[in-house]
Design a protein around this motif. Sequence first.
Motif, short mmCIF file in Angstrom:
data_model
loop_
_atom_site.label_atom_id
_atom_site.label_comp_id
_atom_site.label_asym_id
_atom_site.label_seq_id
_atom_site.Cartn_x
_atom_site.Cartn_y
_atom_site.Cartn_z
N GLN A 91 0.69 -1.40 0.04
CA GLN A 91 -0.19 0.17 -0.05
C GLN A 91 1.46 1.28 0.02
N TRP A 92 0.32 1.76 -0.47
CA TRP A 92 1.05 3.63 -0.78
C TRP A 92 0.75 4.68 0.79
N ALA A 93 2.16 4.83 1.47
CA ALA A 93 1.60 5.54 1.96
C ALA A 93 2.62 7.02 1.43
N TYR A 94 1.58 8.47 2.45
CA TYR A 94 2.11 9.33 2.14
C TYR A 94 3.09 10.09 3.80
N ASP A 95 4.60 10.60 3.71
CA ASP A 95 4.79 10.48 4.72
C ASP A 95 5.08 9.84 5.46
N GLY A 96 4.94 8.51 5.37
CA GLY A 96 4.97 7.47 6.65
C GLY A 96 3.63 7.04 6.71
N LYS A 97 2.25 7.91 6.58
CA LYS A 97 0.76 7.32 6.77
C LYS A 97 0.14 7.15 5.22
N PRO A 98 0.11 5.33 5.87
CA PRO A 98 -1.06 4.79 4.74
C PRO A 98 -1.89 5.28 4.49
N VAL A 99 -2.65 5.53 3.38
CA VAL A 99 -3.36 6.63 2.24
C VAL A 99 -4.65 5.68 2.02
N TYR A 100 -5.97 6.17 1.98
CA TYR A 100 -7.33 5.33 1.81
C TYR A 100 -7.95 6.11 0.85
N THR A 101 -9.05 5.86 0.19
CA THR A 101 -10.56 6.53 -0.01
C THR A 101 -11.34 5.96 0.51
N PHE A 102 -12.57 6.73 0.28
CA PHE A 102 -13.41 6.11 0.94
C PHE A 102 -14.94 5.58 -0.04
N ILE A 103 -15.62 4.77 0.66
CA ILE A 103 -16.32 4.21 -0.20
C ILE A 103 -17.42 4.92 -0.52
N MET A 104 -18.06 5.76 0.29
CA MET A 104 -18.77 7.16 0.52
C MET A 104 -18.92 8.14 -0.68
N ASP A 105 -17.49 8.27 -1.14
CA ASP A 105 -17.30 9.42 -1.71
C ASP A 105 -17.73 8.87 -3.50
N LYS A 106 -19.35 9.23 -4.19
CA LYS A 106 -19.02 8.29 -5.70
C LYS A 106 -18.04 9.48 -6.17
N LYS A 107 -17.79 10.43 -6.15
CA LYS A 107 -17.23 11.36 -7.58
C LYS A 107 -16.03 11.71 -7.22
N ALA A 108 -15.39 12.12 -8.40
CA ALA A 108 -13.50 12.84 -8.02
C ALA A 108 -13.95 14.42 -7.25
N GLY A 109 -13.56 14.44 -5.72
CA GLY A 109 -13.32 15.70 -4.92
C GLY A 109 -14.38 15.44 -4.60
N ASP A 110 -14.93 14.63 -3.61
CA ASP A 110 -15.95 14.09 -2.83
C ASP A 110 -14.78 13.88 -1.29
N VAL A 111 -15.11 14.76 -0.56
CA VAL A 111 -14.62 14.18 0.90
C VAL A 111 -15.70 13.96 1.93
N THR A 112 -16.57 13.03 1.59
CA THR A 112 -18.00 12.89 3.09
C THR A 112 -16.94 11.77 3.60
#
Length: 128
Positions: A91-112
């Motif tokens: 998995q990719w990590a940014y500045d040592g912290k693993p990063v994820y997407t969120f299943i409830m974000d439905k379109k680009a730019g969502d930040v739910t």
Amino acid sequence: MRRISPRFVPLLAGALLSWPLMGLAAEPAMEKDGMLVDQNGMTLYTYDKDSDGKSACNGQCAQNWPPLMAEAGAKAEGEWSVVKRDDGSMQWAYDGKPVYTFIMDKKAGDVTGDGKMGVWHVVKPEAY
């Protein structure tokens, strides 16, 4: 001595100019509107329960918060690193912290997912 046909000169020039870039991999994400997004424009998040460069989000958590997976042979570069997950995948990590997407974000730019349960946060490069 053979001469190169003039019609091949642009093709040859393009190949020579791109040669130094062939070994460089694209970064796993990009910055947009002050936050990091994946290649599809989906917002990336960190999880407060992750520690020591290890993901604590597995099972149902990872179904709701899909990890930004790294392909085999992916290499760390700059702020980006690769962490091994419990199932052995990377998995990719940014500045040592693993990063994820969120299943409830439905379109680009969502930040739910930002602030969800007080432990999920949008990755903002200037904050690191």
